[in-house]
Design a protein around this motif. Structure first.
Motif, mmCIF file in Angstrom:
data_model
loop_
_atom_site.group_PDB
_atom_site.id
_atom_site.type_symbol
_atom_site.label_atom_id
_atom_site.label_comp_id
_atom_site.label_asym_id
_atom_site.label_seq_id
_atom_site.Cartn_x
_atom_site.Cartn_y
_atom_site.Cartn_z
ATOM 1 N N LEU A 43 4.855 1.784 0.504
ATOM 2 C CA LEU A 43 5.646 2.352 -0.590
ATOM 3 C C LEU A 43 6.526 3.484 -0.083
ATOM 4 O O LEU A 43 7.735 3.542 -0.349
ATOM 5 C CB LEU A 43 4.726 2.870 -1.705
ATOM 6 N N ASN A 100 6.011 -1.509 -11.349
ATOM 7 C CA ASN A 100 4.853 -2.216 -10.793
ATOM 8 C C ASN A 100 3.620 -1.335 -10.630
ATOM 9 O O ASN A 100 2.618 -1.733 -10.026
ATOM 10 C CB ASN A 100 5.192 -2.769 -9.402
ATOM 11 N N ILE A 101 3.680 -0.141 -11.220
ATOM 12 C CA ILE A 101 2.633 0.853 -10.979
ATOM 13 C C ILE A 101 1.251 0.339 -11.386
ATOM 14 O O ILE A 101 0.229 0.682 -10.787
ATOM 15 C CB ILE A 101 2.993 2.157 -11.721
ATOM 16 N N ASP A 137 0.014 -2.431 -10.824
ATOM 17 C CA ASP A 137 -0.559 -3.289 -9.787
ATOM 18 C C ASP A 137 -1.448 -2.515 -8.809
ATOM 19 O O ASP A 137 -2.187 -3.101 -8.022
ATOM 20 C CB ASP A 137 0.551 -3.964 -8.967
ATOM 21 N N TYR A 138 -1.325 -1.166 -8.848
ATOM 22 C CA TYR A 138 -2.109 -0.367 -7.890
ATOM 23 C C TYR A 138 -3.478 -0.063 -8.464
ATOM 24 O O TYR A 138 -3.643 0.006 -9.687
ATOM 25 C CB TYR A 138 -1.383 0.961 -7.591
ATOM 26 N N GLN A 146 -5.162 5.201 -7.280
ATOM 27 C CA GLN A 146 -3.922 5.456 -6.521
ATOM 28 C C GLN A 146 -2.710 5.664 -7.432
ATOM 29 O O GLN A 146 -1.661 6.101 -6.996
ATOM 30 C CB GLN A 146 -3.622 4.276 -5.589
ATOM 31 N N ARG A 147 -2.900 5.246 -8.707
ATOM 32 C CA ARG A 147 -1.725 5.208 -9.583
ATOM 33 C C ARG A 147 -1.024 6.556 -9.699
ATOM 34 O O ARG A 147 0.198 6.648 -9.696
ATOM 35 C CB ARG A 147 -2.109 4.700 -10.978
ATOM 36 N N ASP A 156 0.845 -1.203 0.000
ATOM 37 C CA ASP A 156 0.000 0.000 0.000
ATOM 38 C C ASP A 156 0.877 1.248 0.000
ATOM 39 O O ASP A 156 2.109 1.170 0.011
ATOM 40 C CB ASP A 156 -0.981 -0.020 1.188
ATOM 41 N N LEU A 157 0.181 2.389 -0.017
ATOM 42 C CA LEU A 157 0.938 3.647 -0.171
ATOM 43 C C LEU A 157 1.932 3.876 0.956
ATOM 44 O O LEU A 157 3.049 4.361 0.754
ATOM 45 C CB LEU A 157 -0.046 4.820 -0.230
ATOM 46 N N VAL A 171 1.027 7.198 -6.606
ATOM 47 C CA VAL A 171 2.216 6.326 -6.597
ATOM 48 C C VAL A 171 3.273 6.884 -7.550
ATOM 49 O O VAL A 171 4.446 7.043 -7.202
ATOM 50 C CB VAL A 171 1.840 4.880 -7.009
#
Ligand code: PHE
Length: 359
Positions: free
Chosen positions: A6, A50-51, A53-54, A58-59, A2-3, A62
């Motif tokens: 990250l 992996n962006i 995957d969010y 949220q992308r 999660d953020l 991220v």
């Protein structure tokens, strides 16, 4: 991830970078550190990969977080790069400053004078101290100066002793330095003290002690009351000084048309010490200095007043003396162009231009 995770991961990467940066001491090390983080498979680069995957909402965030981190990391790496480069420049400058242009350069081995020249110079210095002048005559000589003026008429058998190269222009390659006797008498008159070093030529069969091209030093002293005793004393002094030892002399009669009486002065052989060897033809003695009292006919040919003056002359075998001094057994190597195997520059008084390894 999660953020929050990250964010934590990014913080970790940046902490690791802080530890790694000072350890990267070369541009290459820094580049590999950079690709280990920002490259596709790098610690941050793979996060950006992996962006997808969010969740879609949220992308953006991220991406922003990662890109900001990327910016910061890039900036720190560039800064470190700058430091490394200026350290390089400083190091270069330090070497430049420690370079001392007044230090002597690296010498090169340039060789030294020829053994014959070395002995010639030595003999010249010695005679100059005794008030002799050093004269030179031509290697191409007239028959008159080489023979007739020296009491060797065309029909005389002595011409056979000194066969030489007759040139098309009627001149000859001089067979000895004796023509300079005549030249000096004409040039200076009496009293007279000269020596004349030079190259001579004869029609010879070559062997260990005969060359068609060799060197002599002529000596001539004309004055009142000159005798053979003066000549022998001079010979003794000359040979002892050149050989740097107590040289034994042997004086015996010798025939040359231009002297009367004529003598041969021999020295004991340097190679075998007098016991006999091929160089001295097993006699223990080496003919080094043919000489004698100048023949009145030669004085007259040189316009010298024979009622007032007498003189002696000698023809020092310079090549032979050099062979004795440096223990050179075969005369032929002297004209061969490569003397390194037989005589080291140190024995010739050292190289003219000192080189590394020769000092
Ligand atoms: N010129 C003679 C020779 O070469 C040597 C010599 C010179 C002899 C002077 C006597 C006097 O053989």
């Amino acid at each position: 991830m999660d953020l929050e995770q990250l964010n934590q991961r990014i913080a970790e990467i940046e902490t690791q970078l802080s530890a790694a940066l000072p350890k990267a001491t070369s541009v290459d090390a820094l580049r590999s550190l950079e690709s280990g983080i920002l490259g596709k498979k790098g610690s941050l680069g793979s996060l950006l990969g992996n962006i997808r995957d969010y969740p879609a909402n949220q992308r953006g965030q991220v991406g922003q977080l990662a890109n900001q981190a990327k910016g910061r990391i890039k900036e720190r790496i560039e800064k470190r790069l700058g430091e490394l480069r200026s350290a390089d420049v400083a190091a270069e400058r330090r070497t430049a400053e420690s370079y001392d242009p007044t230090l002597p350069g690296v010498g090169r081995a340039m060789g030294s004078v020829h053994p014959v020249t070395a002995v010639q110079w030595e003999v010249e210095r010695l005679f100059e101290r005794l008030g002799f002048t050093v004269e030179a005559g031509p290697e191409m000589e007239s028959e008159h100066n080489n023979f007739e003026a020296l009491n060797i008429p065309a029909s005389h058998p002595a011409r056979d002793m000194q066969d030489t190269f007759f040139l098309e222009n009627g001149m000859v390659l001089r067979t000895h330095t004796s023509p300079v006797q005549h030249r000096s008498m004409i040039k200076f008159g009496a009293p007279l003290r000269v020596i004349a070093p030079g190259r001579c030529f004869r029609y010879e069969t070559l062997d260990a002690s005969h060359e068609n091209t060799f060197h002599q030093i002529e000596g001539l002293m004309i004055d009142e009351n000159i005798s053979l005793a003066n000549l022998i004393a001079l010979a003794q002094m000359l040979l002892c000084e050149v050989m740097q030892r107590d040289v034994k002399l042997r004086v015996r009669p010798g025939y040359f048309p231009f002297v009367e009486p004529g003598i041969e002065i021999d020295m004991n052989c340097e190679i075998c010490g007098g016991s006999g060897c091929p160089t001295c033809k097993n006699s223990g003695w080496v003919e080094i200095l043919p000489a004698g009292m100048v023949h009145p006919r030669v004085l007259k040919a040189g316009n010298i007043d024979t009622n007032k003056y007498t003189g002696f002359a000698f023809g020092l075998g310079l090549t032979r003396l050099a062979m004795m001094k440096f223990a050179i057994r075969d005369i032929r190597v002297l004209n061969s162009g490569d003397l390194r195997p037989i005589v080291s520059p140190m024995r010739l008084g050292g190289p003219i231009i000192a080189g590394e390894g020769m000092r």
